[in-house]
Design a protein around this motif. Structure first.
Motif, mmCIF file in Angstrom:
data_model
loop_
_atom_site.group_PDB
_atom_site.id
_atom_site.type_symbol
_atom_site.label_atom_id
_atom_site.label_comp_id
_atom_site.label_asym_id
_atom_site.label_seq_id
_atom_site.Cartn_x
_atom_site.Cartn_y
_atom_site.Cartn_z
ATOM 1 N N LEU A 358 0.794 -1.221 0.000
ATOM 2 C CA LEU A 358 0.000 0.000 0.000
ATOM 3 C C LEU A 358 0.829 1.275 0.000
ATOM 4 O O LEU A 358 0.279 2.364 -0.129
ATOM 5 C CB LEU A 358 -0.925 0.014 1.223
ATOM 6 C CG LEU A 358 -2.023 -1.060 1.243
ATOM 7 C CD1 LEU A 358 -2.760 -1.040 2.571
ATOM 8 C CD2 LEU A 358 -2.994 -0.841 0.096
ATOM 9 N N ALA A 359 2.132 1.159 0.149
ATOM 10 C CA ALA A 359 2.959 2.366 0.228
ATOM 11 C C ALA A 359 4.382 2.034 -0.208
ATOM 12 O O ALA A 359 4.755 0.860 -0.361
ATOM 13 C CB ALA A 359 2.961 2.927 1.649
ATOM 14 N N SER A 360 5.170 3.078 -0.381
ATOM 15 C CA SER A 360 6.545 2.883 -0.841
ATOM 16 C C SER A 360 7.402 2.158 0.183
ATOM 17 O O SER A 360 8.431 1.571 -0.165
ATOM 18 C CB SER A 360 7.170 4.241 -1.175
ATOM 19 O OG SER A 360 7.159 5.098 -0.049
ATOM 20 N N ASN A 361 7.000 2.195 1.463
ATOM 21 C CA ASN A 361 7.780 1.512 2.497
ATOM 22 C C ASN A 361 7.140 0.191 2.928
ATOM 23 O O ASN A 361 7.456 -0.347 3.982
ATOM 24 C CB ASN A 361 7.992 2.417 3.711
ATOM 25 C CG ASN A 361 6.678 2.850 4.355
ATOM 26 O OD1 ASN A 361 5.621 2.737 3.759
ATOM 27 N ND2 ASN A 361 6.766 3.362 5.570
ATOM 28 N N SER A 362 6.217 -0.345 2.103
ATOM 29 C CA SER A 362 5.622 -1.644 2.393
ATOM 30 C C SER A 362 6.643 -2.754 2.177
ATOM 31 O O SER A 362 7.430 -2.710 1.228
ATOM 32 C CB SER A 362 4.410 -1.891 1.501
ATOM 33 O OG SER A 362 3.363 -0.993 1.803
ATOM 34 N N LEU A 363 6.607 -3.747 3.051
ATOM 35 C CA LEU A 363 7.520 -4.884 2.949
ATOM 36 C C LEU A 363 6.793 -6.093 2.371
ATOM 37 O O LEU A 363 5.705 -6.440 2.821
ATOM 38 C CB LEU A 363 8.081 -5.244 4.328
ATOM 39 C CG LEU A 363 9.014 -4.234 4.999
ATOM 40 C CD1 LEU A 363 9.449 -4.768 6.362
ATOM 41 C CD2 LEU A 363 10.229 -3.951 4.131
ATOM 42 N N LYS A 364 7.404 -6.736 1.402
ATOM 43 C CA LYS A 364 6.872 -7.966 0.851
ATOM 44 C C LYS A 364 7.525 -9.133 1.581
ATOM 45 O O LYS A 364 8.751 -9.246 1.622
ATOM 46 C CB LYS A 364 7.165 -8.064 -0.649
ATOM 47 C CG LYS A 364 6.636 -9.327 -1.304
ATOM 48 C CD LYS A 364 6.939 -9.335 -2.791
ATOM 49 C CE LYS A 364 6.440 -10.612 -3.447
ATOM 50 N NZ LYS A 364 6.721 -10.627 -4.917
ATOM 51 N N PRO A 365 6.741 -10.023 2.168
ATOM 52 C CA PRO A 365 7.338 -11.125 2.929
ATOM 53 C C PRO A 365 7.952 -12.181 2.028
ATOM 54 O O PRO A 365 7.568 -12.336 0.862
ATOM 55 C CB PRO A 365 6.133 -11.691 3.691
ATOM 56 C CG PRO A 365 4.978 -11.423 2.775
ATOM 57 C CD PRO A 365 5.269 -10.086 2.140
ATOM 58 N N ASP A 366 8.916 -12.922 2.577
ATOM 59 C CA ASP A 366 9.438 -14.075 1.862
ATOM 60 C C ASP A 366 8.394 -15.181 1.823
ATOM 61 O O ASP A 366 8.329 -15.946 0.861
ATOM 62 C CB ASP A 366 10.720 -14.570 2.537
ATOM 63 C CG ASP A 366 11.838 -13.545 2.423
ATOM 64 O OD1 ASP A 366 12.282 -13.284 1.300
ATOM 65 O OD2 ASP A 366 12.238 -12.997 3.458
#
Length: 385
Positions: A358-366
């Motif tokens: 949802l944002a530029s600092n969103s983390l995608k999980p492994d």
């Protein structure tokens, strides 16, 4: 219930209001106390309270009300964002939320032509906090049913965490139960009491108001003619012999050195936050649930769990009647560290867990795993650092 907040001559008090009127109905007596005792006080109003001309009307009403309480206009900051704080905080952090264009147009806006983004709201709040340097911040109760109220609370939490703020924090209730305050009307001889079902679930603080200040608060509330036309009984219900506040309580979690598997061991992560029973929060876009869910207790949270091992973040929730089969549950986490702020957003729908960017600092999980059963929801967010 105990008396508080305790405010002394060495304090600097910042009140954050979602709309023009919340500062007066929830904190008018406290504002009078600070004014009379020469305690530095500043008010920040986050939204304009209405589109176009209505925003200007409510701005002037807020100026008139706080001046009646003794607070000069230069002590009030209007951020001038639309009444959409739940979207700005959760969905529109970087991507602008559009309402008649993308920028604030009122001359009183804190940041001229600011895009309607959550990032801008948070930065504006940080700036006002740093400029005023408060020892006490007073803002809406995080479980308030109004989305602008809990949205404002979320933004204050974000800003104070990012600033490593070490002062005191208190919240105030407004929309915590239907037909509250009770009785709903102008009863100045009465005390303002918490909703009966929340009385023993929260550490309530009572801030007393003397008769003369109660009359001044009544006069200040009457400045909000636009709101009194809609529902005079609601605003005037706050003219009582006291105001109510809630002290901030910090939860703590320690990272475990070994991996834990809550999904397969039939356990839940430790409870980080126990939600008061009975304060069902149904907000847009969940309004349709009124016609499709026979038992809204399914949406009434009871426990929020959290744990962390060396590579996995565990999240969980429980509701009064077990998770709804058709409800949507969103988990939003903001992580503050030396590398900046990162966010994790997970949506659970129809028994399936999905991460959302949802944002530029969103983390995608492994990897992301979830478990949904009659006892609750458990999510395993696995990240290799």
């Amino acid at each position: 219930m105990t008396q508080g907040p305790n405010i002394t001559s060495s304090d600097r008090v910042l009140i954050v209001a979602p709309h023009p009127d919340d500062e007066t109905i929830a904190c008018g007596g406290l504002i009078r106390y600070c004014v009379k005792n020469n305690i530095p006080l500043s008010v920040v109003v986050v939204t304009n309270g209405g589109k176009g001309h209505m925003g200007v009307v409510r701005y002037q009403e807020s100026i008139n009300a706080t001046m009646t309480l003794g607070l000069p206009p230069e002590n009030i900051t209007f951020l001038d964002y639309p009444q959409a704080l739940q979207y700005l905080f959760n969905d529109n952090w970087n991507h602008p939320w559009e309402e008649d264009g993308n920028s604030t147009q009122n001359v009183f806006a804190y940041q001229k032509n600011a895009l309607y983004t959550g990032d801008n709201v948070e930065k504006n709040l940080e700036s006002t906090i740093k400029d005023f340097n408060p020892t006490i911040i007073i803002y809406p109760y995080p479980n308030d049913a109004n989305p602008d109220h809990w949205g404002t609370s979320s933004f204050v939490e974000y800003a104070t965490n990012n600033l490593n703020y070490t002062g005191k924090k208190y919240s105030y209730p407004v929309h915590v139960a239907s037909q509250w305050p009770f009785p709903r009307s102008y009863f100045p001889p009465m005390n303002l009491l918490p909703p009966s079902f929340l009385k023993n679930q929260i550490n309530w603080l009572v801030f007393p108001i003397n008769d003369s200040d109660e009359k001044i608060k009544y006069k200040a509330i009457n400045s909000y003619k636009s709101q009194l036309q809609e529902d005079p009984t609601f605003l005037l219900s706050y003219v009582r012999k006291n105001e109510l506040f809630i002290p901030y309580e910090q939860g703590t979690v320690q990272e475990k050195p070994v991996s834990i598997d809550y999904i397969n061991n039939n356990q839940f992560p430790p409870t980080l936050f126990k939600d008061p029973v009975g304060d069902t929060l149904v907000k847009p876009p969940l309004d349709t649930l009124y016609s499709t869910v026979s038992n809204l207790n399914l949406m009434d949270l009871t426990d929020i769990g959290f744990d962390e091992d060396n590579n996995t973040i565990w999240m969980s929730l429980k509701t009064v009647g077990g998770p709804s089969k058709i409800g949507i549950y969103n988990f939003h986490i903001r992580g503050f560290g030396s590398s900046g702020v990162n966010r994790i957003d997970v949506k659970v729908q129809n028994g399936t867990c999905n991460y959302v960017m949802l944002a530029s600092n969103s983390l995608k999980p492994d990897s992301l795993k979830g478990k949904v059963n009659d006892n609750g929801i458990i999510i395993a967010y696995h990240q290799i650092y």
